[in-house]
Design a protein around this motif. Structure first.
Motif, PDB file in Angstrom:
ATOM      1  N   THR A  26      -8.927  -0.089  -1.870  1.00 40.80           N
ATOM      2  CA  THR A  26      -8.375   0.872  -0.904  1.00 40.80           C
ATOM      3  C   THR A  26      -9.079   2.228  -0.980  1.00 40.80           C
ATOM      4  O   THR A  26      -9.801   2.517  -1.934  1.00 40.80           O
ATOM      5  N   ASP A  27      -8.816   3.038   0.026  1.00 36.29           N
ATOM      6  CA  ASP A  27      -9.386   4.397   0.071  1.00 36.29           C
ATOM      7  C   ASP A  27      -8.717   5.347  -0.925  1.00 36.29           C
ATOM      8  O   ASP A  27      -9.083   6.503  -1.011  1.00 36.29           O
ATOM      9  N   VAL A  73     -11.433   1.564   8.665  1.00 36.95           N
ATOM     10  CA  VAL A  73     -10.638   0.805   7.688  1.00 36.95           C
ATOM     11  C   VAL A  73     -10.378  -0.607   8.212  1.00 36.95           C
ATOM     12  O   VAL A  73     -10.639  -0.908   9.375  1.00 36.95           O
ATOM     13  N   LEU A  87       0.849  -1.187   0.000  1.00 35.72           N
ATOM     14  CA  LEU A  87       0.000   0.000   0.000  1.00 35.72           C
ATOM     15  C   LEU A  87       0.889   1.244   0.000  1.00 35.72           C
ATOM     16  O   LEU A  87       2.051   1.181   0.407  1.00 35.72           O
ATOM     17  N   GLU A 121      -2.360   4.823   2.928  1.00 36.39           N
ATOM     18  CA  GLU A 121      -3.457   4.148   2.208  1.00 36.39           C
ATOM     19  C   GLU A 121      -4.005   3.001   3.057  1.00 36.39           C
ATOM     20  O   GLU A 121      -3.248   2.310   3.729  1.00 36.39           O
ATOM     21  N   SER A 122      -5.326   2.819   3.053  1.00 36.95           N
ATOM     22  CA  SER A 122      -5.956   1.760   3.860  1.00 36.95           C
ATOM     23  C   SER A 122      -6.929   0.953   3.017  1.00 36.95           C
ATOM     24  O   SER A 122      -7.504   1.464   2.056  1.00 36.95           O
ATOM     25  N   VAL A 123      -7.153  -0.300   3.439  1.00 40.45           N
ATOM     26  CA  VAL A 123      -8.148  -1.154   2.789  1.00 40.45           C
ATOM     27  C   VAL A 123      -9.530  -0.791   3.333  1.00 40.45           C
ATOM     28  O   VAL A 123      -9.727  -0.747   4.553  1.00 40.45           O
ATOM     29  N   THR A 124     -10.476  -0.498   2.445  1.00 42.49           N
ATOM     30  CA  THR A 124     -11.817  -0.087   2.885  1.00 42.49           C
ATOM     31  C   THR A 124     -12.920  -1.001   2.353  1.00 42.49           C
ATOM     32  O   THR A 124     -14.099  -0.762   2.629  1.00 42.49           O
TER      33      THR A 124
END
Ligand code: MMA
Length: 165
Positions: free
Chosen positions: A108-109, A134, A84, A88-91
């Protein structure tokens, strides 16, 4: 008096915005249980390794902060690795399963998405319940493949909680 204190504590607790939610569990009933609950203390999710063979999501390894989790699952197939971007995050994670997990699409966001595995089986679509939350960690079951998976969502952590950085 005691009643008033109790009531106030309850009101304050009830007024706090909720942030954690859980999606799952998706998949079958086989395998041995795993949870990355403790790994979230190493930091936010920064990278993922997904092992895939011709039919299934075989294995998973997730990097929390600078620290890779143990590999869960089997050893067949090939590993794909994604990093990532900073912040950055997994959403969202959507995918397919039958008795085992067959497909995962990690979103991701930052609007990027990473598909792994095959289009076969029942669909799932895992998203957080609360705004601005997240993916913090995963849990599930695994053996020679990933049998089942669940997703734990909460507010983003910015850094490592227990390593004093
Ligand atoms: C093993 C065992 C099962 C599990 C499968 C798939 C081959 O059997 O752990 O319980 O369902 O692997 O992961």
């Amino acid at each position: 008096m005691l009643l008033w204190i109790l009531l106030s504590v309850c009101c304050i607790a009830a007024a706090q915005p909720r942030s954690s939610s859980y999606s799952g569990e998706y998949g079958g009933g086989g395998g041995k249980r795993f949870s990355h609950s403790g790994n979230q203390l190493d930091g936010p999710i920064t990278a993922l390794r997904v092992r895939v063979n011709r039919n299934y999501i075989v294995g998973l390894q997730i990097r929390y902060g600078q620290t890779w989790s143990q590999h869960v699952g089997g050893s067949s197939g090939d590993t794909e690795e994604i990093f990532l971007h900073p912040g950055e995050s997994v959403t969202q994670v959507s995918g397919k399963y039958s008795s085992y997990i067959r497909r995962m699409v990690i979103v991701t966001d930052k609007g990027r998405f990473f598909p792994f595995g095959k289009e076969y089986g029942t669909s799932f679509n895992a998203v957080p319940l609360h705004p601005k939350t997240v993916l913090r960690y995963i849990s599930g079951s695994s053996g020679s493949v990933i049998d089942a998976i669940g997703f734990h969502w909460d507010t983003p952590t910015s850094n490592c909680v227990h390593c004093n950085k």
